[in-house]
Design a protein around this motif. Structure first.
Motif, PDB file in Angstrom:
ATOM      1  N   UNK A  66       4.340 -14.296  -6.637  1.00  0.00           N
ATOM      2  CA  UNK A  66       5.707 -13.807  -6.763  1.00  0.00           C
ATOM      3  C   UNK A  66       6.078 -13.828  -8.238  1.00  0.00           C
ATOM      4  N   UNK A  67       6.592 -12.705  -8.721  1.00  0.00           N
ATOM      5  CA  UNK A  67       7.050 -12.610 -10.103  1.00  0.00           C
ATOM      6  C   UNK A  67       8.500 -12.148 -10.070  1.00  0.00           C
ATOM      7  N   UNK A  68       9.380 -12.950 -10.681  1.00  0.00           N
ATOM      8  CA  UNK A  68      10.797 -12.581 -10.685  1.00  0.00           C
ATOM      9  C   UNK A  68      11.012 -11.464 -11.697  1.00  0.00           C
ATOM     10  N   UNK A  69      11.511 -10.316 -11.227  1.00  0.00           N
ATOM     11  CA  UNK A  69      11.726  -9.173 -12.115  1.00  0.00           C
ATOM     12  C   UNK A  69      13.183  -9.112 -12.577  1.00  0.00           C
ATOM     13  N   UNK A  70      14.098  -9.534 -11.732  1.00  0.00           N
ATOM     14  CA  UNK A  70      15.526  -9.689 -12.044  1.00  0.00           C
ATOM     15  C   UNK A  70      15.952 -10.946 -11.307  1.00  0.00           C
ATOM     16  N   UNK A  71      17.095 -11.550 -11.674  1.00  0.00           N
ATOM     17  CA  UNK A  71      17.527 -12.739 -10.934  1.00  0.00           C
ATOM     18  C   UNK A  71      17.587 -12.465  -9.428  1.00  0.00           C
ATOM     19  N   UNK A  72      16.811 -13.242  -8.663  1.00  0.00           N
ATOM     20  CA  UNK A  72      16.816 -13.100  -7.206  1.00  0.00           C
ATOM     21  C   UNK A  72      15.965 -11.963  -6.674  1.00  0.00           C
ATOM     22  N   UNK A  73      15.361 -11.163  -7.543  1.00  0.00           N
ATOM     23  CA  UNK A  73      14.480 -10.076  -7.108  1.00  0.00           C
ATOM     24  C   UNK A  73      13.055 -10.354  -7.575  1.00  0.00           C
ATOM     25  N   UNK A  74      12.121 -10.187  -6.647  1.00  0.00           N
ATOM     26  CA  UNK A  74      10.735 -10.558  -6.920  1.00  0.00           C
ATOM     27  C   UNK A  74       9.779  -9.428  -6.589  1.00  0.00           C
ATOM     28  N   UNK A  75       8.736  -9.345  -7.393  1.00  0.00           N
ATOM     29  CA  UNK A  75       7.592  -8.507  -7.066  1.00  0.00           C
ATOM     30  C   UNK A  75       6.594  -9.419  -6.367  1.00  0.00           C
ATOM     31  N   UNK A  76       6.159  -9.025  -5.184  1.00  0.00           N
ATOM     32  CA  UNK A  76       5.216  -9.833  -4.402  1.00  0.00           C
ATOM     33  C   UNK A  76       3.912  -9.064  -4.280  1.00  0.00           C
ATOM     34  N   UNK A  77       2.810  -9.728  -4.612  1.00  0.00           N
ATOM     35  CA  UNK A  77       1.502  -9.100  -4.447  1.00  0.00           C
ATOM     36  C   UNK A  77       0.643  -9.974  -3.550  1.00  0.00           C
ATOM     37  N   UNK A  78      -0.045  -9.327  -2.596  1.00  0.00           N
ATOM     38  CA  UNK A  78      -0.980 -10.047  -1.735  1.00  0.00           C
ATOM     39  C   UNK A  78      -2.336 -10.114  -2.443  1.00  0.00           C
ATOM     40  N   UNK A  79      -2.807 -11.337  -2.711  1.00  0.00           N
ATOM     41  CA  UNK A  79      -4.092 -11.535  -3.390  1.00  0.00           C
ATOM     42  C   UNK A  79      -5.226 -11.736  -2.387  1.00  0.00           C
ATOM     43  N   UNK A  80      -4.890 -11.710  -1.101  1.00  0.00           N
ATOM     44  CA  UNK A  80      -5.812 -12.194  -0.073  1.00  0.00           C
ATOM     45  C   UNK A  80      -6.189 -11.112   0.934  1.00  0.00           C
ATOM     46  N   UNK A  81      -7.361 -11.285   1.549  1.00  0.00           N
ATOM     47  CA  UNK A  81      -7.728 -10.421   2.671  1.00  0.00           C
ATOM     48  C   UNK A  81      -7.030 -10.895   3.956  1.00  0.00           C
ATOM     49  N   UNK A  82      -6.475 -12.109   3.932  1.00  0.00           N
ATOM     50  CA  UNK A  82      -5.754 -12.611   5.101  1.00  0.00           C
ATOM     51  C   UNK A  82      -4.437 -11.859   5.270  1.00  0.00           C
ATOM     52  N   UNK A  83      -3.976 -11.817   6.518  1.00  0.00           N
ATOM     53  CA  UNK A  83      -2.793 -11.025   6.851  1.00  0.00           C
ATOM     54  C   UNK A  83      -1.509 -11.681   6.358  1.00  0.00           C
ATOM     55  N   UNK A  84      -0.608 -10.848   5.825  1.00  0.00           N
ATOM     56  CA  UNK A  84       0.739 -11.326   5.514  1.00  0.00           C
ATOM     57  C   UNK A  84       1.698 -10.149   5.658  1.00  0.00           C
ATOM     58  N   UNK A  85       2.890 -10.452   6.187  1.00  0.00           N
ATOM     59  CA  UNK A  85       3.949  -9.453   6.261  1.00  0.00           C
ATOM     60  C   UNK A  85       5.120  -9.946   5.434  1.00  0.00           C
ATOM     61  N   UNK A  86       5.631  -9.076   4.593  1.00  0.00           N
ATOM     62  CA  UNK A  86       6.779  -9.405   3.746  1.00  0.00           C
ATOM     63  C   UNK A  86       7.924  -8.506   4.193  1.00  0.00           C
ATOM     64  N   UNK A  87       9.003  -9.132   4.686  1.00  0.00           N
ATOM     65  CA  UNK A  87      10.160  -8.381   5.209  1.00  0.00           C
ATOM     66  C   UNK A  87       9.704  -7.362   6.252  1.00  0.00           C
ATOM     67  N   UNK A  88       8.734  -7.766   7.087  1.00  0.00           N
ATOM     68  CA  UNK A  88       8.270  -6.897   8.168  1.00  0.00           C
ATOM     69  C   UNK A  88       7.257  -5.846   7.748  1.00  0.00           C
TER      70      UNK A  88
END
Length: 149
Positions: A66-88
């Protein structure tokens, strides 16, 4: 370092009743640049999954960044082959999305012993919450008694 304004809070787990855990044990601070995974928050993941969890390996050593781009706003990157859902939204390895406070992060895995075509299930849900307010966690003195299990 900048003040922590956001925490990642575990709101549900397949293997542990996280609602009974103190906030400090079921959350961790999110900074300007935060890697999320077993290597980075080992004690947190042990607490919310349980040490013998069959889902332990479904959380990568470095799963998300997670990298904060603005206060309270983040860029999220999945580094993994494992499953993840972000905000659905299902993020494949290398994919990224922008998100903000109150977003849920669902970690998914096929339950052990399932038939091959089984759809991955959410075994752990985290939520990005503001550091100051935890409206979902009233002081222990006021919380209703849970029935003994």
């Amino acid at each position: 370092p900048a003040a922590v304004r956001v925490r990642m809070l575990c709101t549900s787990s397949q293997s542990v009743n996280v609602e009974m855990m103190p906030m400090s044990a079921r959350s961790f601070p999110v900074y300007q640049h935060t890697k999320v995974g077993r290597e980075h928050q080992q004690e947190f993941f042990e607490a919310v999954l349980g040490q013998q969890s069959c889902y332990w390996t479904a959380i990568s050593r470095s799963h998300l960044v997670l990298t904060e781009v603005d206060p309270g706003n983040f860029l999220v990157q999945n580094l993994s082959v494992n499953h993840v859902m972000v905000a659905g939204r299902h993020l494949q390895k290398g994919q990224q999305t922008t998100t903000q406070v109150k977003t849920t992060f669902d970690f998914l895995a096929v339950p052990p012993g399932s038939p091959p075509a089984t759809v991955p299930q959410c075994f752990l849900r985290l939520e990005l919450v503001p550091e100051d307010g935890h409206p979902e966690a009233p002081p222990a003195a006021q919380s209703p008694r849970k029935r003994p299990s």
